[in-house]
Design an enzyme around this catalytic site. Structure first.
Site, PDB file in Angstrom:
ATOM      1  N   GLU A  50      38.257  29.346  48.985  1.00  0.00           N
ATOM      2  CA  GLU A  50      39.601  29.947  49.035  1.00  0.00           C
ATOM      3  C   GLU A  50      40.158  30.053  50.447  1.00  0.00           C
ATOM      4  O   GLU A  50      41.361  29.984  50.652  1.00  0.00           O
ATOM      5  CB  GLU A  50      39.591  31.322  48.378  1.00  0.00           C
ATOM      6  CG  GLU A  50      39.438  31.301  46.863  1.00  0.00           C
ATOM      7  CD  GLU A  50      37.996  31.265  46.404  1.00  0.00           C
ATOM      8  OE1 GLU A  50      37.084  31.098  47.243  1.00  0.00           O
ATOM      9  OE2 GLU A  50      37.772  31.425  45.183  1.00  0.00           O
ATOM     10  N   PHE A 112      34.933  43.416  36.059  1.00  0.00           N
ATOM     11  CA  PHE A 112      34.356  42.203  36.641  1.00  0.00           C
ATOM     12  C   PHE A 112      35.413  41.484  37.489  1.00  0.00           C
ATOM     13  O   PHE A 112      36.534  41.280  37.063  1.00  0.00           O
ATOM     14  CB  PHE A 112      33.857  41.287  35.511  1.00  0.00           C
ATOM     15  CG  PHE A 112      33.326  39.976  36.030  1.00  0.00           C
ATOM     16  CD1 PHE A 112      32.195  39.934  36.839  1.00  0.00           C
ATOM     17  CD2 PHE A 112      33.974  38.786  35.732  1.00  0.00           C
ATOM     18  CE1 PHE A 112      31.718  38.733  37.327  1.00  0.00           C
ATOM     19  CE2 PHE A 112      33.494  37.573  36.219  1.00  0.00           C
ATOM     20  CZ  PHE A 112      32.363  37.550  37.022  1.00  0.00           C
ATOM     21  N   GLN A 113      35.019  41.125  38.669  1.00  0.00           N
ATOM     22  CA  GLN A 113      35.892  40.449  39.638  1.00  0.00           C
ATOM     23  C   GLN A 113      37.169  41.240  39.922  1.00  0.00           C
ATOM     24  O   GLN A 113      38.232  40.672  40.130  1.00  0.00           O
ATOM     25  CB  GLN A 113      36.212  39.017  39.190  1.00  0.00           C
ATOM     26  CG  GLN A 113      34.959  38.122  39.244  1.00  0.00           C
ATOM     27  CD  GLN A 113      35.247  36.636  39.169  1.00  0.00           C
ATOM     28  OE1 GLN A 113      36.219  36.210  38.553  1.00  0.00           O
ATOM     29  NE2 GLN A 113      34.386  35.842  39.791  1.00  0.00           N
ATOM     30  N   LYS A 162      46.261  39.734  34.703  1.00  0.00           N
ATOM     31  CA  LYS A 162      46.180  38.673  33.698  1.00  0.00           C
ATOM     32  C   LYS A 162      47.094  38.926  32.492  1.00  0.00           C
ATOM     33  O   LYS A 162      47.711  37.994  31.979  1.00  0.00           O
ATOM     34  CB  LYS A 162      44.720  38.532  33.236  1.00  0.00           C
ATOM     35  CG  LYS A 162      44.460  37.296  32.388  1.00  0.00           C
ATOM     36  CD  LYS A 162      42.955  37.123  32.165  1.00  0.00           C
ATOM     37  CE  LYS A 162      42.656  36.144  31.027  1.00  0.00           C
ATOM     38  NZ  LYS A 162      42.817  34.748  31.397  1.00  0.00           N
ATOM     39  N   MET A 480      32.468  28.230  73.805  1.00  0.00           N
ATOM     40  CA  MET A 480      33.285  29.190  74.539  1.00  0.00           C
ATOM     41  C   MET A 480      32.491  30.461  74.827  1.00  0.00           C
ATOM     42  O   MET A 480      32.562  31.020  75.925  1.00  0.00           O
ATOM     43  CB  MET A 480      34.564  29.514  73.766  1.00  0.00           C
ATOM     44  CG  MET A 480      35.531  30.399  74.529  1.00  0.00           C
ATOM     45  SD  MET A 480      36.022  29.674  76.122  1.00  0.00           S
ATOM     46  CE  MET A 480      37.554  28.865  75.676  1.00  0.00           C
TER      47      MET A 480
END
Lengths: 566, 160
Positions: A50, A112-113, A162, A480
């Site tokens: 993602e 969930f999630q 949803k 760096m």
């Protein structure tokens, strides 16, 4: 009005806003949107992580000026996007991020999630929404795009439960958006413009200090006109590169921590600093009390909070950079006080001083024969692409060498994570840029450390036939940080040695891409030429001088005149 | 310097956390905070007391204004204003101190709002310094519990 479901309505909103490509990764809570997307003409790019989706949308936004769109699922999908959202926020990139959410009945139940992504992203978005009622979907989406692209742009997140996107709704007609609480000011105050212009006429040693705001507001032409009309030298921040032609004699290159000697000396000795769309970041100013100590400061910025935040400003102009610069040009064009030849001539001694600084300490490096110098690779890249490629970068030495040695002549050919400094930005951003402009050469300048942070996106590049080129400046170090350790930590290389690095040539091949390697200076040009001529994703592994440092360097907290030089 | 800032904002979920998140994220301090609906129930009024030099207060007001849900920001201290704060104090009141406590409450124009054999609950309204003064006076007698509201403030109407 016809009834459609919430997901279809959202897709229609995206079409209304002119979205052609979106980047996403599906999950349970966002299936409905992916389903609706399948029936539209919008290209849905499936990334491999993602963070890659949001960076790719960001890359697309930077090179096109359009709003980038990413589509993520709830929970880990959304949290994986957070670093990339913060990246876009720090650099004021217009984006809309759509995240799936568990059904409204489950919100707050540790489903969930489920994660409170609106809460998590509150400090790193320009604004965000949780849509709880299907009838709010379309107005919210429209408002999100409006907020993302107007004023000081930024990412806006819309969280979509949803059940809400599954409901049938009427698709309301589009009306102009008017928000009581959000009305950015574009037009400059004429009195301030006049005050600024009069001050400019009195200046002996003026400097234009130009930031990303010039790119965001497409003000490069107005800026170039102003600088040339008045013969004022220009320096750019990392975000401002391309806002003024890098090969113009008035360009002093970048300023700040790794800026040019001439630019930092010019700012320190200026009597007038005209800041345009810049925000006096600590990487630019160094020690604040030593930054432009003799200068009157004019500051043009659309965001009032940027003005007098770090440095006290004498003449603030809250406005769109393009409109403000245009108003200044008009003032000079019509004012009887302004004599172009005379003003130009009066700045000649100042320009001669700056040229002396530039000659004394040019942007340079020490040639070590067949040991590849990273700066040389970038110079060759610049030469072979005629300074015309879109360059993205990772973060660290690779980013600074690209900024120093590639001559950007145009805006929107440069995408780099400036504010947040996000390693792993460059490859997905390059994919986003290449998807937007398939005919342009797009090169990600990377280090061996940062390329590994989102290397999985090579699969995305392959799947969408997106032949980006990756230049890896490979020194087997997190270079760096190693440089800081060399200079300020007694060469104690704690946690910066990459003892295991993959064989990037074989890795490229494993993804179906092409891998090339150069270990000697004499091989650099051939590798670059072959890569640029190959119609495939290419990884170039340049094995560079291992302990090369980026110079000039202003140590953190020092005055910008206290530069460590080559 | 102490500043009292009044903020009108959309009365929507999450708006208060945008304000408090801004303060914690940018290291500004909040001495007190009070928020409730206005006459228009879609708008809330938030009064907050903060401290900082001129530059910090300027940043605070600008940053607040930048929040999309914020309608108006006023630094009330820029003009004449009245401010009030309320406190509820449960103070020990046994035989030998009951009269003394009542006298103090009377001086501060407070009200007894709850009585028990061994304590009074007292309500006092006033400026922050007045509220602090009664707390200081009652402390030696024995304060058992204390609840203070944040400051609320209103600019004075024009005298013309």
């Amino acid at each position: 009005m016809e009834k459609i479901n919430g997901s279809q309505a959202i897709i229609r909103c995206l079409q209304e806003e002119g979205v052609k490509i979106i980047f996403g990764f599906p999950g349970g809570a966002i299936i409905d949107l992916f389903d609706a997307l399948m029936d539209s003409d919008i290209t849905n790019v499936l990334v491999r992580h993602e963070q890659g989706a949001v960076h790719a949308a960001d890359g697309l936004a930077r090179v096109t000026g359009e709003v980038g769109v990413a589509l993520l699922t709830s929970g880990p999908g959304a949290t994986n996007g957070v670093t990339a959202i913060a990246t876009a926020y720090c650099d004021s990139i217009p984006m809309v991020i759509l995240t799936g959410q568990v059904p409204t009945a489950l919100i707050g139940n540790d489903a969930f999630q489920e994660v409170d992504i609106v809460g998590i992203t509150r400090p790193c978005t320009k604004h965000n929404y949780l849509v709880k009622d299907a009838k709010d979907l379309v107005p919210t989406l429209r408002e999100a795009f409006h907020i993302a692209r107007t004023g000081r742009p930024g990412p806006v997140l819309v969280d979509l439960p949803k059940d809400v996107v599954a409901k049938m709704i009427d698709f309301p007609e589009k009306k102009p958006i008017r928000m009581q609480t959000y009305q950015p000011n574009y037009e400059p105050h004429q009195g301030q413009i006049e005050k600024a212009c009069k001050k400019i006429l009195k200046a002996k040693n003026p400097v234009l200090y130009v930031g990303g705001g010039v790119i965001l507001s497409n003000a490069h032409e107005e800026l170039t006109e102003l600088a040339r009309k008045l013969n004022i030298p220009v320096t750019m921040t990392l975000m401002g590169l391309g806002g003024f032609p890098g090969t113009d004699p008035l360009s002093m290159g970048m300023l700040g921590m790794h800026g040019s000697y001439a630019a930092n000396m010019a700012v320190a000795n200026s009597d007038l600093l005209i800041a345009v769309g810049a925000r006096f970041d600590d990487r630019v100013t160094g020690r604040l009390d030593a930054f432009a100590p003799h200068a009157t400061i004019i500051h043009i910025d659309i965001d009032p909070t940027s003005i007098s935040k770090n440095v006290k400003v004498d003449i603030p102009i809250v406005a769109d950079c393009k409109q403000a610069l245009s108003a200044m040009n008009t003032w000079f064009n019509t004012s009887s006080d302004f004599n172009r030849e005379q003003v130009s001539a009066s700045h000649e001694p100042w320009r001669a001083t700056i040229d002396d600084w530039a000659k004394k300490h040019p942007m340079t490096y020490i040639d070590e024969g067949e040991i590849i110098k990273p700066q040389f690779v970038i110079q060759k890249l610049d030469e072979l692409t005629h300074g015309d490629a879109i360059i993205t970068t990772e973060v660290g030495q690779n980013q600074m060498w690209a900024a120093q040695f590639y001559k950007f002549n145009k805006p929107r050919q440069w995408a780099t994570s400036g504010g947040l400094g996000t390693m792993g930005y460059g490859l997905p951003a390059a994919i986003g840029a290449k998807m937007a402009f398939p005919d342009k050469t797009v090169v990600d300048v990377a280090g061996d450390g940062s390329i590994q942070m989102n290397i999985q996106e090579l699969a995305t590049a392959k799947q969408y036939n997106c032949p980006v080129k990756v230049v890896i400046l490979n020194n087997n170090y997190l270079g760096m940080v190693r440089q800081w350790q060399e200079l300020f930590y007694n060469k104690r290389y704690a946690g910066t040695v990459m003892e295991v690095t993959p064989d990037f040539v074989m890795l490229a091949q494993a993804y179906g891409a092409v891998g090339l390697r150069a270990t000697k200076t004499s091989e650099v040009e051939d590798v670059l030429k072959e890569a640029l001529a190959t119609d495939n994703t290419v990884i170039m592994d340049f094995v560079i001088a291992r302990e090369e440092c980026v110079f000039p360097m202003v140590p953190a907290g020092k005055a910008t005149t206290e530069m460590l030089l080559v | 310097m102490k500043h009292t800032i009044s903020v009108l904002l959309q009365n929507k979920p999450g708006v208060l956390s945008r304000v408090t998140g801004l303060f914690s994220g940018r290291g500004f301090n909040i001495e007190s905070l009070s928020v409730a609906e206005t006459l228009d129930s879609s708008i809330s009024c938030l009064t907050l007391v903060t401290r900082g030099d001129e530059a910090i207060i300027e940043q605070i007001t600008k940053q607040l204004h930048k929040l999309i849900d914020v309608i108006k920001v006023t630094d009330i201290g820029d003009s004449e204003y009245v401010e009030r704060e309320m406190v509820l104090i449960r103070v020990k009141a046994e035989a030998q101190t009951r009269a003394e406590v009542l006298r103090v409450i009377d001086i501060f124009r407070g009200k007894v709002v709850d009585v028990s054999p061994k304590s009074y609950a007292v309500e006092v309204t006033g400026s922050t310094s007045k509220v602090q003064a009664i707390i200081d006076i009652l402390k030696p007698i024995g304060i058992q519990e204390i609840v203070r509201t944040g400051t609320i403030a209103m600019a004075r109407a024009s005298k013309k």
